[in-house]
Design a protein around this motif. Structure first.
Motif, mmCIF file in Angstrom:
data_model
loop_
_atom_site.group_PDB
_atom_site.id
_atom_site.type_symbol
_atom_site.label_atom_id
_atom_site.label_comp_id
_atom_site.label_asym_id
_atom_site.label_seq_id
_atom_site.Cartn_x
_atom_site.Cartn_y
_atom_site.Cartn_z
ATOM 1 N N LEU A 209 0.819 -1.212 0.000
ATOM 2 C CA LEU A 209 0.000 0.000 0.000
ATOM 3 C C LEU A 209 0.851 1.259 0.000
ATOM 4 C CD1 LEU A 209 -2.859 1.073 -0.048
ATOM 5 C CD2 LEU A 209 -2.930 0.915 2.450
ATOM 6 N N LEU A 210 1.955 1.260 0.739
ATOM 7 C CA LEU A 210 2.831 2.429 0.753
ATOM 8 C C LEU A 210 3.403 2.697 -0.629
ATOM 9 C CD1 LEU A 210 4.832 2.120 4.102
ATOM 10 C CD2 LEU A 210 3.019 3.750 3.533
ATOM 11 N N ALA A 211 3.889 1.653 -1.300
ATOM 12 C CA ALA A 211 4.459 1.835 -2.641
ATOM 13 C C ALA A 211 3.390 2.299 -3.624
ATOM 14 C CB ALA A 211 5.090 0.533 -3.111
ATOM 15 N N TYR A 212 2.233 1.682 -3.553
ATOM 16 C CA TYR A 212 1.138 2.008 -4.469
ATOM 17 C C TYR A 212 0.688 3.461 -4.318
ATOM 18 C CZ TYR A 212 -3.720 1.996 -6.191
ATOM 19 O OH TYR A 212 -4.888 2.294 -6.827
ATOM 20 N N LEU A 213 0.501 3.899 -3.077
ATOM 21 C CA LEU A 213 0.018 5.260 -2.851
ATOM 22 C C LEU A 213 1.072 6.316 -3.180
ATOM 23 C CD1 LEU A 213 -2.093 4.797 0.414
ATOM 24 C CD2 LEU A 213 -2.929 5.158 -1.927
ATOM 25 N N SER A 214 2.350 5.908 -3.231
ATOM 26 C CA SER A 214 3.403 6.836 -3.660
ATOM 27 C C SER A 214 3.289 7.164 -5.139
ATOM 28 C CB SER A 214 4.785 6.217 -3.415
ATOM 29 O OG SER A 214 5.041 6.033 -2.058
ATOM 30 N N ILE A 215 2.741 6.239 -5.886
ATOM 31 C CA ILE A 215 2.722 6.329 -7.347
ATOM 32 C C ILE A 215 1.391 6.843 -7.889
ATOM 33 C CG2 ILE A 215 2.735 4.904 -9.448
ATOM 34 C CD1 ILE A 215 4.765 3.084 -8.023
ATOM 35 N N ARG A 216 0.305 6.406 -7.302
ATOM 36 C CA ARG A 216 -1.005 6.541 -7.943
ATOM 37 C C ARG A 216 -1.502 7.977 -8.039
ATOM 38 N NH1 ARG A 216 -3.354 4.397 -11.973
ATOM 39 N NH2 ARG A 216 -5.539 3.867 -11.757
ATOM 40 N N ALA A 217 -1.197 8.812 -7.070
ATOM 41 C CA ALA A 217 -1.755 10.172 -7.049
ATOM 42 C C ALA A 217 -1.409 10.937 -8.319
ATOM 43 C CB ALA A 217 -1.260 10.928 -5.818
ATOM 44 N N THR A 218 -0.132 11.024 -8.640
ATOM 45 C CA THR A 218 0.274 11.807 -9.805
ATOM 46 C C THR A 218 -0.089 11.122 -11.114
ATOM 47 O OG1 THR A 218 2.484 10.899 -9.388
ATOM 48 C CG2 THR A 218 2.076 13.163 -8.697
ATOM 49 N N GLN A 219 -0.212 9.806 -11.102
ATOM 50 C CA GLN A 219 -0.705 9.129 -12.297
ATOM 51 C C GLN A 219 -2.119 9.586 -12.647
ATOM 52 O OE1 GLN A 219 -0.372 4.936 -11.392
ATOM 53 N NE2 GLN A 219 1.633 4.764 -12.377
ATOM 54 N N LEU A 220 -2.880 9.947 -11.636
ATOM 55 C CA LEU A 220 -4.272 10.367 -11.828
ATOM 56 C C LEU A 220 -4.418 11.882 -11.940
ATOM 57 C CD1 LEU A 220 -5.900 7.926 -9.250
ATOM 58 C CD2 LEU A 220 -5.999 7.761 -11.748
ATOM 59 N N LEU A 222 -3.455 14.123 -9.706
ATOM 60 C CA LEU A 222 -3.603 14.785 -8.422
ATOM 61 C C LEU A 222 -2.287 15.440 -8.020
ATOM 62 C CD1 LEU A 222 -5.682 12.032 -6.572
ATOM 63 C CD2 LEU A 222 -6.525 14.046 -7.793
ATOM 64 N N ARG A 223 -2.353 16.359 -7.076
ATOM 65 C CA ARG A 223 -1.178 17.152 -6.701
ATOM 66 C C ARG A 223 -0.383 16.462 -5.595
ATOM 67 N NH1 ARG A 223 -2.762 22.917 -4.977
ATOM 68 N NH2 ARG A 223 -0.535 23.331 -5.338
ATOM 69 N N ALA A 224 0.937 16.438 -5.756
ATOM 70 C CA ALA A 224 1.814 15.813 -4.773
ATOM 71 C C ALA A 224 3.034 16.683 -4.537
ATOM 72 C CB ALA A 224 2.243 14.424 -5.239
ATOM 73 N N CYS A 225 3.609 16.566 -3.347
ATOM 74 C CA CYS A 225 4.816 17.326 -3.014
ATOM 75 C C CYS A 225 5.543 16.633 -1.876
ATOM 76 C CB CYS A 225 4.465 18.763 -2.602
ATOM 77 S SG CYS A 225 3.533 18.874 -1.044
ATOM 78 N N GLU A 226 6.713 17.148 -1.533
ATOM 79 C CA GLU A 226 7.463 16.670 -0.390
ATOM 80 C C GLU A 226 7.619 17.800 0.627
ATOM 81 O OE1 GLU A 226 10.436 13.175 -1.807
ATOM 82 O OE2 GLU A 226 11.091 15.206 -2.343
ATOM 83 N N VAL A 227 7.761 17.429 1.897
ATOM 84 C CA VAL A 227 8.088 18.392 2.941
ATOM 85 C C VAL A 227 9.295 17.851 3.711
ATOM 86 C CG1 VAL A 227 5.751 19.304 3.186
ATOM 87 C CG2 VAL A 227 6.459 17.368 4.588
ATOM 88 N N PRO A 228 10.150 18.735 4.220
ATOM 89 C CA PRO A 228 11.336 18.263 4.937
ATOM 90 C C PRO A 228 10.987 17.718 6.318
ATOM 91 C CG PRO A 228 11.242 20.662 4.959
ATOM 92 C CD PRO A 228 10.135 20.200 4.058
ATOM 93 N N VAL A 229 11.610 16.598 6.670
ATOM 94 C CA VAL A 229 11.438 15.987 7.985
ATOM 95 C C VAL A 229 12.800 15.477 8.453
ATOM 96 C CG1 VAL A 229 9.049 15.286 7.535
ATOM 97 C CG2 VAL A 229 10.924 13.697 7.022
ATOM 98 N N THR A 230 12.847 15.048 9.692
ATOM 99 C CA THR A 230 14.033 14.401 10.231
ATOM 100 C C THR A 230 13.727 12.941 10.494
ATOM 101 O OG1 THR A 230 14.849 16.425 11.267
ATOM 102 C CG2 THR A 230 15.660 14.341 12.163
#
Length: 266
Positions: A209-220, A222-230
């Protein structure tokens, strides 16, 4: 305290739901755990100190802990809103499906996830909320972008993420992501309920599910981005991770290639 048994829902493992408080936020933070001991309690303590429990409803998704860390009386002291305990089959993917079912049923506008082993900067939850409120549908936490911090990352793990996992996920998603094994993320309700996503399926038992949800949003579109974390690993001692050894890493690679090939698409 209100406890309910959730059973016989297609695509959702049977689970027990114990609510300590009513829904207080538009967003919930799901924390998959199993026998994390003092690590999860330390993480919850950090969240409470930073006021995270006042921004989101904190919901541990327990896979069947036997170490006493999910004691309801203790969790209430740490500001936990609801405890979910999986009683059906499956591993991390089933725990996440349990949490997503709960979140969607209660009408949350967005869902955040984070590991329960105290490696991640739970204090950064507001950054994810800000992106959801800006209209992003998938927000990936990254230790590798400007403002992020990768502390004591095992060299093999660093190389695998940067040289194998992230490039393959990014190619399939048609957008560059840098920290694709990181479970510190956020999803909009629109993404999770999109008819071409369908996360509540029994095919998602482990890391799928983690791998799938990483990919599917932008394929459809939808908007995706990253935020900085530690993400900080201990300087010494055993590395807190559920992925280790040849078997664990080979399973992760099989999931990666299957997701990139579209095998989990509905």
């Amino acid at each position: 305290m209100n406890t309910a048994e959730i059973q016989n829902i297609p695509g959702v493992p049977d689970y027990r739901c114990t609510a300590f408080a009513p829904r207080r936020s538009d967003y919930c933070l799901l924390i998959p755990v199993i026998n994390e001991g003092s690590r999860i309690l330390t993480e919850l303590g950090r969240a409470q100190k930073a006021g995270i429990d006042r921004l989101v409803d904190i919901v541990p998704c327990d896979g069947g802990s036997t170490d006493g860390s999910m004691n309801p009386d203790t969790l209430q002291l740490y500001g936990v809103n609801t405890l979910l305990v999986k009683t059906g089959p499956g591993k991390q993917g089933a725990q996440l499906r349990m949490g997503l079912h709960f979140a969607l049923a209660l009408g949350y506008r967005g869902v955040l996830t984070i590991d329960g082993n105290n490696k991640d900067s739970i204090e950064d939850v507001p950054a994810f909320l800000a992106k959801l409120q800006e209209g992003y549908d998938f927000v990936q936490g990254s230790r590798f972008i400007r403002g992020g911090h990768a502390v004591n990352t095992p060299p093999l793990r660093f190389a695998a993420v940067r040289l194998i996992h992230a490039p393959i996920i990014s190619a399939a998603a048609h957008q560059w992501f840098t920290d694709t094994t990181n479970a510190y993320r956020a999803y909009s309700r629109e993404y999770l309920t999109h008819p071409e996503v369908r996360p509540l399926r029994d095919i998602f038992m482990g890391y799928e599910l983690l791998a799938y949800l990483s990919i599917r949003a932008t394929q459809l579109g939808l908007r995706a981005c990253e935020v900085p974390v530690t993400r900080a690993y201990p300087a010494s001692g055993k590395t807190p991770t559920k992925i280790s050894g040849w078997k664990g890493n080979s399973e992760l690679l099989k999931v990666l290639f299957a997701a990139a090939a579209g095998r989990y698409n509905p």
